[in-house]
Design an enzyme around this catalytic site. Structure first.
Site, PDB file in Angstrom:
ATOM      1  N   ASP A  82       1.068  -1.446   0.171  1.00 38.70           N
ATOM      2  CA  ASP A  82       0.096   0.442   0.022  1.00 38.70           C
ATOM      3  C   ASP A  82       0.517   1.160   0.040  1.00 38.70           C
ATOM      4  O   ASP A  82       1.953   1.425   0.324  1.00 38.70           O
ATOM      5  CB  ASP A  82      -0.725  -0.237   1.788  1.00 38.70           C
ATOM      6  CG  ASP A  82      -2.248   1.292   1.175  1.00 38.70           C
ATOM      7  OD1 ASP A  82      -1.797   1.349   0.180  1.00 38.70           O
ATOM      8  OD2 ASP A  82      -2.880   1.126   2.158  1.00 38.70           O
ATOM      9  N   GLY A  83       0.416   2.381  -0.586  1.00 41.91           N
ATOM     10  CA  GLY A  83       0.586   3.567  -0.444  1.00 41.91           C
ATOM     11  C   GLY A  83       1.782   4.390  -1.439  1.00 41.91           C
ATOM     12  O   GLY A  83       2.053   5.154  -2.095  1.00 41.91           O
ATOM     13  N   ASN A  84       1.733   3.038  -3.217  1.00 42.37           N
ATOM     14  CA  ASN A  84       2.163   3.897  -4.168  1.00 42.37           C
ATOM     15  C   ASN A  84       1.157   5.328  -4.444  1.00 42.37           C
ATOM     16  O   ASN A  84       2.025   6.021  -4.603  1.00 42.37           O
ATOM     17  CB  ASN A  84       1.610   2.751  -5.090  1.00 42.37           C
ATOM     18  CG  ASN A  84       1.931   1.422  -5.437  1.00 42.37           C
ATOM     19  OD1 ASN A  84       2.815   1.228  -4.676  1.00 42.37           O
ATOM     20  ND2 ASN A  84       1.725   0.568  -5.910  1.00 42.37           N
ATOM     21  N   ARG A  92       0.079   9.251 -10.547  1.00 42.34           N
ATOM     22  CA  ARG A  92       0.060   7.795  -9.366  1.00 42.34           C
ATOM     23  C   ARG A  92       1.122   6.807  -9.547  1.00 42.34           C
ATOM     24  O   ARG A  92       1.522   5.892  -9.545  1.00 42.34           O
ATOM     25  CB  ARG A  92      -1.513   7.977  -9.101  1.00 42.34           C
ATOM     26  CG  ARG A  92      -2.314   8.978  -8.373  1.00 42.34           C
ATOM     27  CD  ARG A  92      -3.218   8.357  -8.506  1.00 42.34           C
ATOM     28  NE  ARG A  92      -4.158   6.995  -7.698  1.00 42.34           N
ATOM     29  CZ  ARG A  92      -3.549   6.887  -6.502  1.00 42.34           C
ATOM     30  NH1 ARG A  92      -3.564   7.662  -5.309  1.00 42.34           N
ATOM     31  NH2 ARG A  92      -3.997   5.179  -6.024  1.00 42.34           N
ATOM     32  N   HIS A 120       2.806   3.648  -8.929  1.00 41.42           N
ATOM     33  CA  HIS A 120       2.731   2.372  -9.244  1.00 41.42           C
ATOM     34  C   HIS A 120       4.226   1.331 -10.081  1.00 41.42           C
ATOM     35  O   HIS A 120       4.773   0.482  -9.787  1.00 41.42           O
ATOM     36  CB  HIS A 120       1.364   1.861  -9.940  1.00 41.42           C
ATOM     37  CG  HIS A 120       0.470   1.856  -9.480  1.00 41.42           C
ATOM     38  ND1 HIS A 120      -0.144   1.555  -8.017  1.00 41.42           N
ATOM     39  CD2 HIS A 120       0.089   3.006  -9.530  1.00 41.42           C
ATOM     40  CE1 HIS A 120      -1.601   2.657  -7.703  1.00 41.42           C
ATOM     41  NE2 HIS A 120      -1.574   3.162  -8.950  1.00 41.42           N
ATOM     42  N   LEU A 152      10.240 -21.284  -4.015  1.00 43.64           N
ATOM     43  CA  LEU A 152       9.969 -20.339  -4.112  1.00 43.64           C
ATOM     44  C   LEU A 152       8.350 -20.191  -4.327  1.00 43.64           C
ATOM     45  O   LEU A 152       8.252 -19.418  -6.391  1.00 43.64           O
ATOM     46  CB  LEU A 152      10.179 -18.200  -3.838  1.00 43.64           C
ATOM     47  CG  LEU A 152       8.900 -17.153  -3.293  1.00 43.64           C
ATOM     48  CD1 LEU A 152       9.046 -17.404  -1.683  1.00 43.64           C
ATOM     49  CD2 LEU A 152       9.389 -15.991  -3.737  1.00 43.64           C
ATOM     50  N   ARG A 173       1.940  -4.915   6.231  1.00 42.92           N
ATOM     51  CA  ARG A 173       1.123  -3.311   5.444  1.00 42.92           C
ATOM     52  C   ARG A 173       2.218  -2.261   5.091  1.00 42.92           C
ATOM     53  O   ARG A 173       2.293  -2.306   6.349  1.00 42.92           O
ATOM     54  CB  ARG A 173      -0.524  -3.414   5.811  1.00 42.92           C
ATOM     55  CG  ARG A 173      -1.175  -2.263   4.699  1.00 42.92           C
ATOM     56  CD  ARG A 173      -2.078  -1.929   4.761  1.00 42.92           C
ATOM     57  NE  ARG A 173      -3.362  -1.208   3.938  1.00 42.92           N
ATOM     58  CZ  ARG A 173      -4.532  -1.541   3.961  1.00 42.92           C
ATOM     59  NH1 ARG A 173      -5.020  -2.833   4.425  1.00 42.92           N
ATOM     60  NH2 ARG A 173      -5.011  -0.775   3.054  1.00 42.92           N
ATOM     61  N   ARG A 221      -4.977  -2.573   8.546  1.00 45.95           N
ATOM     62  CA  ARG A 221      -6.340  -2.999   7.919  1.00 45.95           C
ATOM     63  C   ARG A 221      -6.032  -4.037   7.024  1.00 45.95           C
ATOM     64  O   ARG A 221      -5.341  -4.143   6.438  1.00 45.95           O
ATOM     65  CB  ARG A 221      -7.824  -2.172   7.999  1.00 45.95           C
ATOM     66  CG  ARG A 221      -7.067  -1.613   6.655  1.00 45.95           C
ATOM     67  CD  ARG A 221      -8.401  -0.380   6.260  1.00 45.95           C
ATOM     68  NE  ARG A 221      -8.284   0.497   4.572  1.00 45.95           N
ATOM     69  CZ  ARG A 221      -7.757   1.681   5.245  1.00 45.95           C
ATOM     70  NH1 ARG A 221      -7.188   1.967   6.624  1.00 45.95           N
ATOM     71  NH2 ARG A 221      -8.160   2.646   4.491  1.00 45.95           N
ATOM     72  N   LEU A 222      -7.282  -5.273   6.625  1.00 44.45           N
ATOM     73  CA  LEU A 222      -6.592  -6.557   5.878  1.00 44.45           C
ATOM     74  C   LEU A 222      -6.773  -6.256   4.726  1.00 44.45           C
ATOM     75  O   LEU A 222      -6.935  -6.686   3.840  1.00 44.45           O
ATOM     76  CB  LEU A 222      -7.836  -7.382   6.763  1.00 44.45           C
ATOM     77  CG  LEU A 222      -6.855  -8.577   7.742  1.00 44.45           C
ATOM     78  CD1 LEU A 222      -7.124  -9.602   8.085  1.00 44.45           C
ATOM     79  CD2 LEU A 222      -5.361  -8.892   6.092  1.00 44.45           C
ATOM     80  N   GLU A 225       0.455 -12.948  12.184  1.00 45.11           N
ATOM     81  CA  GLU A 225       1.234 -12.240  12.648  1.00 45.11           C
ATOM     82  C   GLU A 225       1.275 -11.053  12.054  1.00 45.11           C
ATOM     83  O   GLU A 225       0.888 -10.781  10.685  1.00 45.11           O
ATOM     84  CB  GLU A 225       2.537 -11.874  13.468  1.00 45.11           C
ATOM     85  CG  GLU A 225       3.279 -13.049  14.822  1.00 45.11           C
ATOM     86  CD  GLU A 225       2.153 -12.706  15.675  1.00 45.11           C
ATOM     87  OE1 GLU A 225       2.388 -11.773  16.275  1.00 45.11           O
ATOM     88  OE2 GLU A 225       1.923 -13.759  16.904  1.00 45.11           O
TER      89      GLU A 225
HETATM   90  C1  FPP Z   1      -1.554  -0.044  -3.146  1.00 49.92           C
HETATM   91  O1  FPP Z   1      -1.012   1.545  -3.693  1.00 49.92           O
HETATM   92  C2  FPP Z   1      -1.178  -0.360  -4.251  1.00 49.92           C
HETATM   93  C3  FPP Z   1      -2.187  -1.039  -5.223  1.00 49.92           C
HETATM   94  C4  FPP Z   1      -3.326  -0.881  -5.168  1.00 49.92           C
HETATM   95  C5  FPP Z   1      -1.053  -1.664  -6.613  1.00 49.92           C
HETATM   96  C6  FPP Z   1      -0.260  -2.804  -5.939  1.00 49.92           C
HETATM   97  C7  FPP Z   1       0.368  -2.759  -7.645  1.00 49.92           C
HETATM   98  C8  FPP Z   1       1.414  -2.774  -7.640  1.00 49.92           C
HETATM   99  C9  FPP Z   1       2.609  -2.622  -6.060  1.00 49.92           C
HETATM  100  C10 FPP Z   1       1.712  -3.031  -9.314  1.00 49.92           C
HETATM  101  C11 FPP Z   1       1.370  -3.890  -9.582  1.00 49.92           C
HETATM  102  C12 FPP Z   1       1.322  -4.926  -9.131  1.00 49.92           C
HETATM  103  C13 FPP Z   1       2.133  -6.507  -9.556  1.00 49.92           C
HETATM  104  C14 FPP Z   1       2.227  -8.038  -9.357  1.00 49.92           C
HETATM  105  C15 FPP Z   1       3.520  -6.113 -10.882  1.00 49.92           C
HETATM  106  P1  FPP Z   1      -2.342   2.874  -3.805  1.00 49.92           P
HETATM  107  O2  FPP Z   1      -3.139   2.974  -5.444  1.00 49.92           O
HETATM  108  O3  FPP Z   1      -3.995   2.091  -2.721  1.00 49.92           O
HETATM  109  O4  FPP Z   1      -1.597   4.058  -2.749  1.00 49.92           O
HETATM  110  P2  FPP Z   1      -2.644   4.775  -1.855  1.00 49.92           P
HETATM  111  O5  FPP Z   1      -3.116   4.271  -1.109  1.00 49.92           O
HETATM  112  O6  FPP Z   1      -1.157   5.841  -1.807  1.00 49.92           O
HETATM  113  O7  FPP Z   1      -3.110   5.938  -2.701  1.00 49.92           O
END
Ligand code: FPP
Length: 260
Positions: free
Chosen positions: A29-31, A42, A46, A140, A197, A203-204, A216
């Protein structure tokens, strides 16, 4: 994979190797916030998130994890703007296309969980190809949760069991937690020992809710693009220091209860 990783030699696994989890789940999370903080679009968050994933897969192999499950696209993520959904699909396709050979060489088996009905045929084909090409690997297992939601997964398992009961293949009275587990997408995969996370959220979000009954949790304040080998090492060190009782108690040497 090694050629791609930004190694941080500061942490040597032998310095903290305690109990290594078999299975780690990650909510990446947090991209978006990572990008926003830098005035970037954004999609750049990603993109950097995919880099962090590559680093994490290498570190997971190095540290001896057997299963790594990553939440790459939730069943609820379709509600994002069309361009962002399309960017995320493109990144997934590129990740598999560009990295499949290296994942193969590194002994990584790819397994996809989530609802495959109504997926774009080219995405479906690429996911199936990745699974088929790597099915013989055993170092893995990289479980990619794609179009995944725990509630949907449990409901689908219930539907299949109900249909089997209606067809007389199983007795409804036999349905228990073990049977339901065998009908989930994750059948055959051990429950996650540790769920990480990033981004400070705690949260989940519909991720492995059934499977996480005794996991855990480690919540990290950093955003996913900043996650690296050191961050995984730190999370594993936290896990190693935890006492897991699975609903039981810990007995002192004299047999007295010392935990709940
Ligand atoms: C949450 O960040 C992240 C996602 C919804 C997507 C995660 C995807 C990747 C890391 C790349 C693609 C995956 C693969 C397997 C190649 P957010 O966009 O919700 O961030 P924010 O909460 O800060 O807006």
């Amino acid at each position: 994979m090694r050629s791609m990783i930004k190694t941080n030699a500061a942490v040597k696994p032998t310095e903290w190797l305690g109990r290594i989890p078999i299975h780690v789940g990650i909510i990446m999370d947090g991209n978006g916030r990572w990008a926003l903080n830098r005035g970037l679009p954004r999609i750049e968050g990603h993109r950097r998130g995919v880099e962090a994933l590559r680093i994490t897969v290498c570190a997971a192999i190095e540290f001896g994890l057997r299963y790594l499950t990553v939440y790459s696209f939730s069943a609820e993520n379709w509600s994002r703007p069309v361009e962002e959904v399309s960017d995320l699909m493109g990144l997934l396709k590129r990740f598999i296309r560009n990295d499949l050979a290296e994942l193969q060489r590194a002994g990584v088996k790819i397994k996809v969980i989530g609802d495959r009905a109504n997926l774009n045929p080219d995405i479906l084909a690429i996911l199936q190809e990745a699974e088929a090409a790597t099915c013989g690997n055993a170092r893995l297992t990289l479980v990619v949760a794609f179009n995944y939601g725990s509630r949907q997964e449990i409901a689908a398992a219930a539907r299949v069991m109900a249909a089997k009961a209606a067809a007389g293949l199983i007795d409804a009275a036999e349905i228990d937690a073990d049977l339901l587990t065998q009908h989930l997408d994750t059948a055959g995969i051990p429950d996650p020992d540790l769920i990480i996370r990033t981004s400070g959220e705690q949260r989940l979000s519909n991720f492995l809710m059934w499977q996480a009954a005794y996991s855990e949790f480690v919540f990290l304040p950093i955003h996913w693009p900043d996650f690296d080998r050191q961050a995984l090492a730190d999370a594993l060190a936290q896990f190693s220091a935890r006492e897991r009782r699975f609903g039981g108690v810990t007995l002192s040497p004299e047999g007295a209860k010392v935990g709940g």
